[in-house]
Design a protein around this motif. Structure first.
Motif, short mmCIF file in Angstrom:
data_model
loop_
_atom_site.label_atom_id
_atom_site.label_comp_id
_atom_site.label_asym_id
_atom_site.label_seq_id
_atom_site.Cartn_x
_atom_site.Cartn_y
_atom_site.Cartn_z
N ARG A 21 0.81 -1.23 0.00
CA ARG A 21 0.00 0.00 0.00
C ARG A 21 0.84 1.27 0.00
NH1 ARG A 21 -3.83 -2.18 4.75
NH2 ARG A 21 -1.83 -3.13 5.29
N SER A 22 1.75 1.42 0.96
CA SER A 22 2.49 2.69 1.04
C SER A 22 3.46 2.89 -0.12
CB SER A 22 3.19 2.84 2.40
OG SER A 22 4.06 1.79 2.67
N PRO A 23 4.18 1.86 -0.60
CA PRO A 23 5.03 2.14 -1.76
C PRO A 23 4.22 2.42 -3.03
CG PRO A 23 5.26 -0.17 -1.10
CD PRO A 23 4.44 0.53 -0.05
N MET A 24 3.05 1.77 -3.16
CA MET A 24 2.20 2.06 -4.31
C MET A 24 1.75 3.52 -4.26
SD MET A 24 -0.24 -1.30 -4.54
CE MET A 24 -0.74 -1.40 -6.23
N ALA A 25 1.27 3.94 -3.09
CA ALA A 25 0.78 5.31 -2.94
C ALA A 25 1.88 6.32 -3.21
CB ALA A 25 0.18 5.51 -1.55
N ALA A 26 3.06 6.08 -2.63
CA ALA A 26 4.17 7.01 -2.82
C ALA A 26 4.57 7.11 -4.29
CB ALA A 26 5.37 6.58 -1.98
N GLN A 48 8.76 -7.52 2.96
CA GLN A 48 9.52 -8.01 1.83
C GLN A 48 8.97 -7.38 0.55
OE1 GLN A 48 12.21 -10.11 2.06
NE2 GLN A 48 11.93 -9.76 4.25
N PRO A 49 9.83 -7.15 -0.46
CA PRO A 49 9.32 -6.63 -1.73
C PRO A 49 8.19 -7.52 -2.25
CG PRO A 49 11.71 -6.64 -1.73
CD PRO A 49 11.27 -7.38 -0.49
N GLU A 66 12.64 -1.39 -7.82
CA GLU A 66 13.82 -1.16 -6.98
C GLU A 66 13.44 -0.82 -5.53
OE1 GLU A 66 16.97 -1.67 -8.13
OE2 GLU A 66 15.97 -2.34 -9.97
N HIS A 67 12.15 -0.79 -5.22
CA HIS A 67 11.71 -0.43 -3.87
C HIS A 67 12.20 -1.45 -2.85
CE1 HIS A 67 9.29 0.91 -0.52
NE2 HIS A 67 8.82 -0.32 -0.40
N GLU A 68 12.81 -0.95 -1.80
CA GLU A 68 13.22 -1.77 -0.66
C GLU A 68 12.36 -1.37 0.54
OE1 GLU A 68 15.38 -4.28 -0.37
OE2 GLU A 68 15.85 -4.18 -2.51
N PRO A 69 11.51 -2.27 1.03
CA PRO A 69 10.67 -1.93 2.18
C PRO A 69 11.49 -1.42 3.36
CG PRO A 69 9.92 -3.97 1.20
CD PRO A 69 11.24 -3.62 0.54
N ALA A 70 10.97 -0.37 4.00
CA ALA A 70 11.67 0.26 5.12
C ALA A 70 10.69 0.48 6.27
CB ALA A 70 12.25 1.60 4.68
N GLY A 71 11.21 0.45 7.46
CA GLY A 71 10.41 0.72 8.64
C GLY A 71 10.35 2.21 8.94
N LEU A 72 9.43 2.60 9.79
CA LEU A 72 9.30 4.00 10.17
C LEU A 72 10.59 4.54 10.80
CD1 LEU A 72 5.65 4.06 11.52
CD2 LEU A 72 6.53 5.34 9.56
N ASP A 73 11.39 3.68 11.40
CA ASP A 73 12.65 4.13 11.97
C ASP A 73 13.59 4.69 10.91
OD1 ASP A 73 12.85 1.53 10.94
OD2 ASP A 73 14.47 0.98 12.28
N SER A 74 13.38 4.31 9.65
CA SER A 74 14.24 4.79 8.56
C SER A 74 14.03 6.27 8.24
CB SER A 74 14.02 3.96 7.29
OG SER A 74 12.75 4.25 6.72
N ILE A 75 12.92 6.85 8.71
CA ILE A 75 12.65 8.27 8.41
C ILE A 75 12.96 9.17 9.60
CG2 ILE A 75 10.97 7.82 6.56
CD1 ILE A 75 9.43 9.04 9.60
N ALA A 76 13.60 8.61 10.61
CA ALA A 76 13.95 9.40 11.81
C ALA A 76 14.71 10.66 11.39
CB ALA A 76 14.78 8.57 12.77
N GLY A 77 14.28 11.78 11.90
CA GLY A 77 14.94 13.05 11.60
C GLY A 77 14.38 13.76 10.39
N GLU A 78 13.61 13.06 9.56
CA GLU A 78 12.99 13.72 8.40
C GLU A 78 11.71 14.42 8.86
OE1 GLU A 78 12.82 11.82 4.56
OE2 GLU A 78 13.96 10.12 5.38
N VAL A 79 11.33 15.45 8.13
CA VAL A 79 10.12 16.20 8.46
C VAL A 79 9.17 16.14 7.27
CG1 VAL A 79 9.19 18.45 9.09
CG2 VAL A 79 11.38 17.71 10.04
N PHE A 80 7.91 15.88 7.57
CA PHE A 80 6.87 15.82 6.55
C PHE A 80 5.74 16.75 6.96
CE2 PHE A 80 9.18 11.86 6.37
CZ PHE A 80 9.39 11.70 5.02
N ASP A 81 5.09 17.35 5.98
CA ASP A 81 3.92 18.20 6.24
C ASP A 81 2.69 17.33 6.50
OD1 ASP A 81 5.34 20.60 5.47
OD2 ASP A 81 5.01 20.00 3.39
N LEU A 82 2.67 16.17 5.84
CA LEU A 82 1.50 15.31 5.88
C LEU A 82 1.94 13.86 5.97
CD1 LEU A 82 -1.60 14.87 5.55
CD2 LEU A 82 -1.20 14.85 3.07
N VAL A 83 1.31 13.13 6.89
CA VAL A 83 1.49 11.69 7.00
C VAL A 83 0.15 11.06 6.65
CG1 VAL A 83 2.04 9.74 8.51
CG2 VAL A 83 3.24 11.94 8.80
N VAL A 84 0.13 10.24 5.61
CA VAL A 84 -1.08 9.54 5.21
C VAL A 84 -0.91 8.09 5.64
CG1 VAL A 84 -2.57 8.82 3.30
CG2 VAL A 84 -1.45 11.07 3.23
#
Length: 153
Positions: A21-26, A48-49, A66-84
């Motif tokens: 779901r999330s990689p498709m949406a992104a 898993q892919p 080429e998408h490699e699934p990542a956990g929420l910990d991978s975005i630590a320190g990043e800032v987003f205006d919107l989380v869907v």
């Protein structure tokens, strides 16, 4: 906000495993908006892919091979205006992110195409994935694209 001042500049899509779901949406949002918005995806945990997700996006000209699934910990320190958030589990975690990031959170309940997949034919699975893809495409286009454009799904 976007160039027009009416949309987010950075969007995170979150689901349970960051495999469907999330990689498709992104990928769909990036396809429709290009460099007008920064887009990322992550899961509560890294899965898993998923070859079915790759296949159904490829049908509409979007490559996530080429998408490699990542956990929420991978975005630590990043800032987003919107989380869907696209699953109940991800929604809980998305709301928790607002403790450290001033983001809006939107919950878009999205079916899990992988649920109860044992014994289901390949064509039925593909139909489920296409349903998720098409639902996300329509929702993303409605939410983010103020003028026409992109392939119709």
């Amino acid at each position: 906000m976007s160039d027009e001042g009416d949309g987010p500049q950075a969007v995170l899509f979150a689901c349970a495993a960051n495999a469907v779901r999330s990689p498709m949406a992104a990928a769909i949002l990036q396809h429709l908006m290009g460099d007008r918005v920064r887009v990322a995806s992550a899961g509560v945990r890294a899965g898993q892919p998923d070859p079915y997700a790759v296949a159904v996006l490829d049908e509409i000209g979007i490559d996530i091979s080429e998408h490699e699934p990542a956990g929420l910990d991978s975005i630590a320190g990043e800032v987003f205006d919107l989380v869907v958030t696209l699953s109940p589990e991800a929604h809980h975690h998305g709301v928790e992110l607002t403790r450290v990031m001033p983001a809006d959170v939107e919950y878009w309940p999205t079916p899990d195409a992988t649920a109860a997949a044992e014994g289901v034919s390949r064509e039925e699975l593909l139909a489920r994935y296409r349903g998720v893809r098409d639902m996300l495409f329509r929702r993303i286009k409605q939410r983010f694209v103020k003028t026409g454009g992109g392939p119709s799904v």
